[in-house]
Design a protein around this motif. Structure first.
Motif, PDB file in Angstrom:
ATOM      1  N   CYS A 150       0.829  -1.207   0.000  1.00 46.06           N
ATOM      2  CA  CYS A 150       0.000   0.000   0.000  1.00 46.06           C
ATOM      3  C   CYS A 150       0.865   1.260   0.000  1.00 46.06           C
ATOM      4  O   CYS A 150       0.624   2.207  -0.765  1.00 46.06           O
ATOM      5  CB  CYS A 150      -0.926   0.008   1.218  1.00 46.06           C
ATOM      6  N   PHE A 151       1.878   1.265   0.854  1.00 46.17           N
ATOM      7  CA  PHE A 151       2.741   2.446   0.948  1.00 46.17           C
ATOM      8  C   PHE A 151       3.605   2.601  -0.298  1.00 46.17           C
ATOM      9  O   PHE A 151       3.869   3.723  -0.738  1.00 46.17           O
ATOM     10  CB  PHE A 151       3.602   2.354   2.210  1.00 46.17           C
ATOM     11  N   LEU A 152       4.050   1.490  -0.889  1.00 50.39           N
ATOM     12  CA  LEU A 152       4.828   1.571  -2.122  1.00 50.39           C
ATOM     13  C   LEU A 152       3.984   2.130  -3.260  1.00 50.39           C
ATOM     14  O   LEU A 152       4.470   2.924  -4.079  1.00 50.39           O
ATOM     15  CB  LEU A 152       5.364   0.187  -2.500  1.00 50.39           C
ATOM     16  N   LEU A 153       2.723   1.743  -3.321  1.00 46.74           N
ATOM     17  CA  LEU A 153       1.832   2.286  -4.351  1.00 46.74           C
ATOM     18  C   LEU A 153       1.630   3.784  -4.162  1.00 46.74           C
ATOM     19  O   LEU A 153       1.552   4.542  -5.134  1.00 46.74           O
ATOM     20  CB  LEU A 153       0.483   1.556  -4.315  1.00 46.74           C
ATOM     21  N   ALA A 154       1.553   4.229  -2.898  1.00 53.32           N
ATOM     22  CA  ALA A 154       1.438   5.665  -2.621  1.00 53.32           C
ATOM     23  C   ALA A 154       2.704   6.406  -3.054  1.00 53.32           C
ATOM     24  O   ALA A 154       2.643   7.497  -3.629  1.00 53.32           O
ATOM     25  CB  ALA A 154       1.168   5.896  -1.135  1.00 53.32           C
ATOM     26  N   VAL A 155       3.858   5.810  -2.792  1.00 59.07           N
ATOM     27  CA  VAL A 155       5.139   6.402  -3.202  1.00 59.07           C
ATOM     28  C   VAL A 155       5.211   6.486  -4.727  1.00 59.07           C
ATOM     29  O   VAL A 155       5.692   7.483  -5.283  1.00 59.07           O
ATOM     30  CB  VAL A 155       6.314   5.565  -2.643  1.00 59.07           C
ATOM     31  N   MET A 156       4.735   5.451  -5.417  1.00 57.29           N
ATOM     32  CA  MET A 156       4.739   5.466  -6.881  1.00 57.29           C
ATOM     33  C   MET A 156       3.813   6.559  -7.418  1.00 57.29           C
ATOM     34  O   MET A 156       4.097   7.162  -8.462  1.00 57.29           O
ATOM     35  CB  MET A 156       4.316   4.096  -7.409  1.00 57.29           C
ATOM     36  N   LEU A 184      16.523  10.221  -1.717  1.00 51.50           N
ATOM     37  CA  LEU A 184      15.090  10.320  -1.408  1.00 51.50           C
ATOM     38  C   LEU A 184      14.378   9.024  -1.768  1.00 51.50           C
ATOM     39  O   LEU A 184      13.520   8.552  -1.003  1.00 51.50           O
ATOM     40  CB  LEU A 184      14.457  11.488  -2.170  1.00 51.50           C
ATOM     41  N   CYS A 185      14.708   8.438  -2.904  1.00 51.17           N
ATOM     42  CA  CYS A 185      14.080   7.177  -3.307  1.00 51.17           C
ATOM     43  C   CYS A 185      14.341   6.082  -2.276  1.00 51.17           C
ATOM     44  O   CYS A 185      13.428   5.337  -1.900  1.00 51.17           O
ATOM     45  CB  CYS A 185      14.607   6.742  -4.673  1.00 51.17           C
ATOM     46  N   ALA A 186      15.587   5.996  -1.811  1.00 51.94           N
ATOM     47  CA  ALA A 186      15.934   4.996  -0.796  1.00 51.94           C
ATOM     48  C   ALA A 186      15.168   5.243   0.494  1.00 51.94           C
ATOM     49  O   ALA A 186      14.702   4.298   1.150  1.00 51.94           O
ATOM     50  CB  ALA A 186      17.436   5.014  -0.535  1.00 51.94           C
ATOM     51  N   GLN A 187      15.015   6.513   0.868  1.00 47.22           N
ATOM     52  CA  GLN A 187      14.286   6.861   2.093  1.00 47.22           C
ATOM     53  C   GLN A 187      12.809   6.491   1.964  1.00 47.22           C
ATOM     54  O   GLN A 187      12.200   5.972   2.913  1.00 47.22           O
ATOM     55  CB  GLN A 187      14.443   8.347   2.388  1.00 47.22           C
ATOM     56  N   LEU A 188      12.218   6.748   0.791  1.00 46.08           N
ATOM     57  CA  LEU A 188      10.806   6.428   0.579  1.00 46.08           C
ATOM     58  C   LEU A 188      10.568   4.916   0.608  1.00 46.08           C
ATOM     59  O   LEU A 188       9.588   4.440   1.187  1.00 46.08           O
ATOM     60  CB  LEU A 188      10.332   7.011  -0.757  1.00 46.08           C
ATOM     61  N   ILE A 189      11.468   4.174  -0.012  1.00 44.58           N
ATOM     62  CA  ILE A 189      11.354   2.707   0.001  1.00 44.58           C
ATOM     63  C   ILE A 189      11.527   2.172   1.418  1.00 44.58           C
ATOM     64  O   ILE A 189      10.750   1.324   1.887  1.00 44.58           O
ATOM     65  CB  ILE A 189      12.392   2.083  -0.943  1.00 44.58           C
ATOM     66  N   GLY A 190      12.544   2.669   2.113  1.00 43.17           N
ATOM     67  CA  GLY A 190      12.770   2.235   3.487  1.00 43.17           C
ATOM     68  C   GLY A 190      11.600   2.559   4.394  1.00 43.17           C
ATOM     69  O   GLY A 190      11.190   1.732   5.222  1.00 43.17           O
ATOM     70  N   ALA A 191      11.025   3.763   4.238  1.00 42.86           N
ATOM     71  CA  ALA A 191       9.875   4.160   5.052  1.00 42.86           C
ATOM     72  C   ALA A 191       8.664   3.286   4.758  1.00 42.86           C
ATOM     73  O   ALA A 191       7.896   2.939   5.668  1.00 42.86           O
ATOM     74  CB  ALA A 191       9.537   5.627   4.797  1.00 42.86           C
ATOM     75  N   SER A 192       8.492   2.899   3.494  1.00 40.35           N
ATOM     76  CA  SER A 192       7.364   2.039   3.113  1.00 40.35           C
ATOM     77  C   SER A 192       7.453   0.683   3.803  1.00 40.35           C
ATOM     78  O   SER A 192       6.473   0.192   4.382  1.00 40.35           O
ATOM     79  CB  SER A 192       7.328   1.848   1.589  1.00 40.35           C
ATOM     80  N   PHE A 193       8.635   0.072   3.769  1.00 43.81           N
ATOM     81  CA  PHE A 193       8.797  -1.241   4.387  1.00 43.81           C
ATOM     82  C   PHE A 193       8.768  -1.154   5.912  1.00 43.81           C
ATOM     83  O   PHE A 193       8.178  -2.014   6.578  1.00 43.81           O
ATOM     84  CB  PHE A 193      10.091  -1.891   3.912  1.00 43.81           C
ATOM     85  N   LEU A 194       9.386  -0.123   6.469  1.00 46.25           N
ATOM     86  CA  LEU A 194       9.364   0.030   7.930  1.00 46.25           C
ATOM     87  C   LEU A 194       7.937   0.229   8.424  1.00 46.25           C
ATOM     88  O   LEU A 194       7.523  -0.391   9.426  1.00 46.25           O
ATOM     89  CB  LEU A 194      10.241   1.208   8.348  1.00 46.25           C
ATOM     90  N   SER A 195       7.173   1.070   7.740  1.00 50.20           N
ATOM     91  CA  SER A 195       5.770   1.293   8.119  1.00 50.20           C
ATOM     92  C   SER A 195       4.971   0.005   7.999  1.00 50.20           C
ATOM     93  O   SER A 195       4.139  -0.309   8.860  1.00 50.20           O
ATOM     94  CB  SER A 195       5.157   2.377   7.228  1.00 50.20           C
ATOM     95  N   GLY A 196       5.240  -0.762   6.926  1.00 51.08           N
ATOM     96  CA  GLY A 196       4.539  -2.035   6.760  1.00 51.08           C
ATOM     97  C   GLY A 196       4.828  -2.995   7.890  1.00 51.08           C
ATOM     98  O   GLY A 196       3.915  -3.655   8.408  1.00 51.08           O
TER      99      GLY A 196
END
Length: 313
Positions: free
Chosen positions: A112-118, A140-152
């Motif tokens: 869900c968070f990865l789709l929001a980032v996309m 920034l891309c690495a931070q967004l990906i990391g935040a998506s997985f951490l939140s998940g």
């Protein structure tokens, strides 16, 4: 060793598709074929993006991690389901069930968070194209990906704790093929109202928070597309979002139906069939949609095959 009236050695038993009788062999063949295509397609997307330099952009980086997340999600569920169709009811320990629920919920929330980032990536690309490279930089891309997985992972942990703090003192048979929240919750004894509310709130938070950012991103995208003077320009701009939008509609449609319903509407046998859509079918649609609707991916696939043929020649 006992925890909340359930022994670790006893655990649970998946009934799976036992009610389908002789059709289980047919289901095994169908699901195995779908799973092999799903696994191959997602791995293929990851490899193609890694090998083709034209796809080394934030959009395809996010897509590769979405495929990675879908691959991990299916690996934790489908092999055991296939085994159950062959050998019958399978047992899983109390801890094993909690671990499976944690990872399946974590990967689903991460998606869900990865789709929001996309969606945010498409917003930057369409609304501020001249600043795209500077804004969507690798850090920034690495931070967004990391935040998506951490939140998940955090939401997955929350959902697992909400379920497994309960006592399971009656039946230990799960009318399902994996430890999903509704069927496991149905086995709990005592008042489960607070747990049901907790699952609903966590699901709402994940879906609505990510969907809110998607909505904002696409509102700006739509406004930007409508300002493009030529019809051809509008069509080209919208085509860059079409694949993502298709995956979003499918993913959020399935997730909302399963986790934002009142308990009174649950039907374990029916929901088991519905669960097939988001465990078997939806992970397959991601690579198919991007392969069929995205010219850059199609070109990369053709180049890979041509290079392979030339190498053999």
């Amino acid at each position: 060793m006992v925890l909340h009236n359930v022994t670790f050695w006893r655990g649970f038993v998946f009934l799976g598709f036992s009610s389908f009788g002789e059709l289980q062999l047919l289901l095994f063949t169908l699901f195995l074929c779908l799973y092999l295509v799903t696994l191959t397609s997602n791995v293929f997307i990851i490899v193609i993006i890694r090998l083709d330099s034209h796809l080394h952009t934030p959009m395809y980086l996010f897509l590769s991690f979405l495929s990675f997340s879908e691959t991990c999600y299916t690996l934790g569920i489908i092999p055991r389901m296939l085994s159950g169709l062959v050998v019958g009811g399978q047992s899983i320990s109390y801890v094993g069930c909690a671990v499976q629920m944690f990872f399946s919920a974590s990967w689903a929330c991460s998606n869900c968070f990865l789709l929001a980032v996309m969606g945010f990536d498409r917003y930057v690309a369409i609304c501020t194209p001249l600043h795209y490279a500077s804004r969507m930089h690798p850090t920034l891309c690495a931070q967004l990906i990391g935040a998506s997985f951490l939140s998940g992972y955090l939401f997955g942990l929350g959902m697992t704790l909400v379920i497994f703090h309960l006592s399971f003192c009656s039946s230990h048979e799960i009318q399902h093929f994996f430890c999903d929240t509704p069927p496991v919750l149905s086995l709990a004894c005592g008042d489960t109202a607070l747990s049901e509310l907790g699952i609903l709130l966590l699901s709402l938070l994940v879906l609505l928070a990510s969907f809110f950012f998607l909505t904002i991103s696409y509102a700006y995208i739509l406004a930007a597309i409508l300002r493009i003077p030529s019809a051809e320009g509008r069509k080209k701009a919208f085509s860059t979002c079409a694949s993502h939008l298709t995956v979003v509609v499918i993913h959020y449609g399935c997730a909302s139906f399963m986790y934002l319903r009142p308990k009174a509407s649950y039907s374990l046998e029916r929901d088991q069939l519905i669960a097939v859509t988001y465990t078997v079918v939806t992970p397959l649609l991601n690579p198919i949609v991007y392969s069929l609707r995205n010219r850059a991916v199609q070109t990369a696939v053709r180049n890979a095959f041509q290079g392979s043929l030339l190498g053999k020649g």
